[in-house]
Design an enzyme around this catalytic site. Structure first.
Site, PDB file in Angstrom:
ATOM      1  N   ASP A 307       0.820  -1.223   0.000  1.00 28.23           N
ATOM      2  CA  ASP A 307       0.000   0.000   0.000  1.00 28.23           C
ATOM      3  C   ASP A 307       0.852   1.270   0.000  1.00 28.23           C
ATOM      4  OD1 ASP A 307      -2.317   1.500   0.029  1.00 28.23           O
ATOM      5  OD2 ASP A 307      -2.566   1.413   2.199  1.00 28.23           O
ATOM      6  N   GLU A 310       2.128   4.940  -4.319  1.00 26.98           N
ATOM      7  CA  GLU A 310       2.074   5.825  -5.510  1.00 26.98           C
ATOM      8  C   GLU A 310       3.404   6.557  -5.702  1.00 26.98           C
ATOM      9  OE1 GLU A 310      -0.296   5.647  -3.066  1.00 26.98           O
ATOM     10  OE2 GLU A 310      -1.455   4.288  -4.329  1.00 26.98           O
ATOM     11  N   ASP A 415      -9.333   3.145  -2.245  1.00 29.37           N
ATOM     12  CA  ASP A 415     -10.328   3.626  -1.273  1.00 29.37           C
ATOM     13  C   ASP A 415     -11.617   4.096  -1.933  1.00 29.37           C
ATOM     14  OD1 ASP A 415      -8.280   3.077   0.411  1.00 29.37           O
ATOM     15  OD2 ASP A 415      -7.795   5.169   0.874  1.00 29.37           O
TER      16      ASP A 415
HETATM   17  C1  GLC Z   1      -4.978   3.370   2.735  1.00 26.87           C
HETATM   18  C2  GLC Z   1      -5.450   2.086   2.069  1.00 26.87           C
HETATM   19  C3  GLC Z   1      -6.491   1.420   2.916  1.00 26.87           C
HETATM   20  C4  GLC Z   1      -5.937   1.177   4.310  1.00 26.87           C
HETATM   21  C5  GLC Z   1      -5.430   2.468   4.920  1.00 26.87           C
HETATM   22  C6  GLC Z   1      -4.709   2.241   6.233  1.00 26.87           C
HETATM   23  O1  GLC Z   1      -6.016   4.297   2.756  1.00 26.87           O
HETATM   24  O2  GLC Z   1      -5.919   2.320   0.775  1.00 26.87           O
HETATM   25  O3  GLC Z   1      -6.910   0.225   2.326  1.00 26.87           O
HETATM   26  O4  GLC Z   1      -6.923   0.627   5.114  1.00 26.87           O
HETATM   27  O5  GLC Z   1      -4.524   3.100   4.038  1.00 26.87           O
HETATM   28  O6  GLC Z   1      -3.632   1.399   6.083  1.00 26.87           O
END
Ligand code: GLC
Length: 661
Positions: A307, A310, A415
């Site tokens: 995650d 980007e 998200d």
């Molecule tokens: C980002 C991710 C989400 C996750 C959050 C906390 O917003 O896209 O899926 O729950 O970070 O880690």
């Protein structure tokens, strides 16, 4: 046929795996100008459809809007958002003749698909240094298949990854995690995966676990496996700045983090506060970062999600003192949200111009290769898994991606929100993602942001039954949305149960698509070329070789209109194991679909295998399959152990002939 046009000195993105003949002279479609940056334009005829762009906003037909390839952490996926997490620069202009275009360019690129002028497609970027692949073929579908050969095979996950997973940002303690598993198991709701969001870590430090909650993490992983649950920890891009944290110390010492022009390590604040970004465009640093996954695989972990790659940046020390003070305060007192009004996006702030990579093509400023970061973070893991256990498949999916990453992992679409419109967006993205090689994909079912409702979740799950990644995930502070939080949970048991009954089929179709370079989700027009109505249908999708999907995506609807390009068998899975079957003639129909029913349509002359209900993928019994569909139809069932990479040859697969009872 694929022709490659080279402009200037392209950066080696490694998106393409195959070879394409270099071409010169004029393009078979449109014009290119390299005078002031790069500009491709072509005329769009009234009836042309433009497919592609993978994980992008709006329609299956991309006409009438402007899309920006610049991987962005923006959680408000409204109708007018232009840049999302991914950069998938592949388009097909489908008309009397069809042409595919892949703009292999790693920085910001703008796709004006009939936005400025309705009859013009314009693709622009700052520097005229790129490879443009032009694909001509019989049909859009044929072009996709050629493109897929060019970019190489799609990632294949282990079979357990086709089970249902529960996730939520906010699970923190051992008791939280065990409580979720209890909630599923006690209520006999199927579950295969439990996701660990950022709070499992020690102060959000990658590859650490909170030792107070998990004093013996490998034992916890094993205990969960005994209950049929695979844990899926999150890994974030930023490595916390903290002396004494070995990954930080080593990265600094070996100069494996992205650096500023003056050679200092670049600092970006993300969840842990100040972090450094591993330079995953540097092969040596990439191997080093990938090797860290071993810390968790040694503890028994076989699945990950990557995650914030980007990469997302909340703020940098370079921000003006005042803005930074505001941001830091919000961060400290917990009022920080990634879309604070005062906050500009990192790209607009110029953050991506502040650091550099030591890439295979030399030192390069981040903004020039921005869209490759998520790809290479996931590649770091994929390449490491090859070293860790070359025969085993690991589950891996990422938020940010570029074409090429499809060889190393899947994606989730980031998200989204608990909005009805996002069910439809999910469906449309699946087909577009498949065009770009991303087969293992899915959305946060029930919606990530905002509060879900019982009916929204049920309707979304009924689509999720068919998406390879089937995960319920939600944001901190939103209404709890595990399936057992709602009344009459036998409806959830039933809908999830359908996933497991269809699992042999879903897996078989996934594997055929992955091994054959095919799509799993297809626009109707790809299967019924020449059918004008099919060409305009965006809220139905073909799945695999046998079925058509038409999910309900409006609230309080007791059914929906569907268009059938040919006769089909309308199938509804009703609670209690009842299966409604009705032959419908070609044309338009209104079909009743109750909230607790899962609909699908079987194509004329086809059939699908069906397993007995099960609560985990491991419990699905492939030796006791029945079939559903047209009398006399047969189905080639792909099977393997779901763990290793010795895939079965299609000629060695068994054929089932309907009816098998
Ligand atoms: C980002 C991710 C989400 C996750 C959050 C906390 O917003 O896209 O899926 O729950 O970070 O880690």
């Amino acid at each position: 046929m694929i022709a490659k046009y080279v402009y200037g000195a392209p950066f080696p993105t490694e998106a393409v795996a195959g070879e394409a003949a270099a071409a010169s002279g004029s393009l078979p479609i449109g014009e290119v100008s390299t005078e002031d940056g790069f500009r491709f334009t072509c005329r769009l005829e009234k009836e042309d459809i433009v497919y592609g762009l993978g994980e992008a906003n709006r329609g299956l037909n991309k006409r009438g809007f402007r899309y920006v390839s610049s991987c962005t952490d923006d959680r408000m996926h409204t109708e007018t958002i232009q840049a999302m997490y991914a950069a998938h620069n592949f388009l097909i202009v489908a008309g009397r003749e069809s042409v595919g275009l892949f703009f292999d360019y790693p920085a910001r690129m703008v796709f004006d698909v009939g936005y400025t002028r309705m009859d013009t497609l314009a693709v622009t970027c700052q520097r005229a240094d790129l490879d443009l692949y032009v694909i001509t073929g019989e049909s859009p579908y044929d072009i996709v298949r050629q493109f897929r050969r060019l970019i190489g095979p799609s990632y294949i996950p282990p079979k357990f990854a086709f089970g249902f997973g529960q996730s939520r940002w906010g699970y923190k303690t051992r008791a939280d995690f065990c409580g979720v598993v209890d909630g599923y198991r006690k209520n006999r709701l199927p579950l295969d995966m439990l996701y660990l969001d950022i709070d499992y870590m020690d102060h959000y430090k990658d590859f650490t676990v909170n030792g107070e909650e998990f004093p013996d993490f490998p034992a916890f992983v094993a205990e969960m496996k005994d209950r049929g649950i695979y844990l899926v920890p999150i890994i974030d891009a930023g490595v916390k700045v903290e002396k004494g944290y070995d990954i930080y110390d080593e990265g600094v010492e070996k100069r494996y983090f992205c650096q500023r022009a003056d050679g200092s390590d670049f600092v970006a604040a993300v969840w842990p506060g100040d972090t450094h970004f591993p330079d995953v465009l540097n092969p040596e640093a990439r191997a080093w970062f990938g090797d860290q996954y071993r810390i968790l695989t040694d503890a028994g972990i076989e699945a990950f999600w990557n995650d914030m790659n980007e990469p997302s940046i909340f703020y940098t020390p370079e921000l003006t003192a005042q803005t930074r003070a505001q941001m830091e305060k919000a961060f400290r007192d917990g009022s920080y949200t990634p879309n604070m009004p005062a906050r500009k996006k990192p790209e607009a702030r110029g953050d991506y111009e502040l650091f550099y990579h030591r890439s295979i093509a030399g030192t390069v400023r981040h903004d020039q290769v921005h869209n490759l970061y998520g790809f290479n973070m996931t590649r770091a893991a994929g390449e490491a898994f090859e070293r860790i256990d070359p025969d085993r498949r690991f589950l891996m999916f990422s938020r940010s991606s570029y074409i090429g990453m499809h060889r190393y992992g899947g994606v989730w679409t980031g998200d989204n929100c608990s909005w009805w419109s996002h069910i439809l967006l999910n469906l449309k993205m699946m087909a577009s993602l498949n065009m770009c090689g991303f087969l293992y994909a899915g959305a946060d079912l029930g919606g990530f942001g905002e509060d879900t409702t019982r009916d929204l979740l049920l309707r979304w799950l009924a689509l999720g039954v068919f998406t390879p990644l089937m995960r319920n995930h939600s944001a901190l502070g939103t209404r709890e949305q595990e399936c057992y939080q709602f009344e009459d949970l036998e409806d959830f048991r039933h809908v999830l149960g359908v996933r497991y009954r269809l699992l042999p089929y879903l897996y078989s179709e996934y594997m055929k698509a992955a091994l054959g370079g095919d799509m799993l989700f297809k626009p109707l027009a790809f299967v019924y070329p020449g059918d004008k109505m099919a060409a305009q249908t965006e809220d139905q999708m073909m799945f695999g070789g046998e079925i058509m999907l038409a999910p309900v995506y409006t609230q309080n609807a007791s059914g929906r209109y569907v268009y059938l390009p040919e006769e089909m068998l309308f199938v509804k899975f009703l609670p209690g194991g009842v299966i409604h079957q009705e032959t419908l003639a070609p044309g338009h129909h209104y079909v009743e679909i109750a909230l607790n029913e899962v609909p699908m349509f079987i194509r004329r002359g086809r059939c699908v295998p069906l397993a007995e209900p099960a609560e985990t993928v491991g419990a699905v019994d492939a030796s006791r399959l029945t079939t559903l569909g047209y009398e006399g139809a047969s189905y080639v069932l792909y099977e393997d152990d779901g763990v290793h990479k010795n895939y079965t040859a299609l000629e060695d697969c068994r054929t089932l002939k309907h009816p098998v009872r």
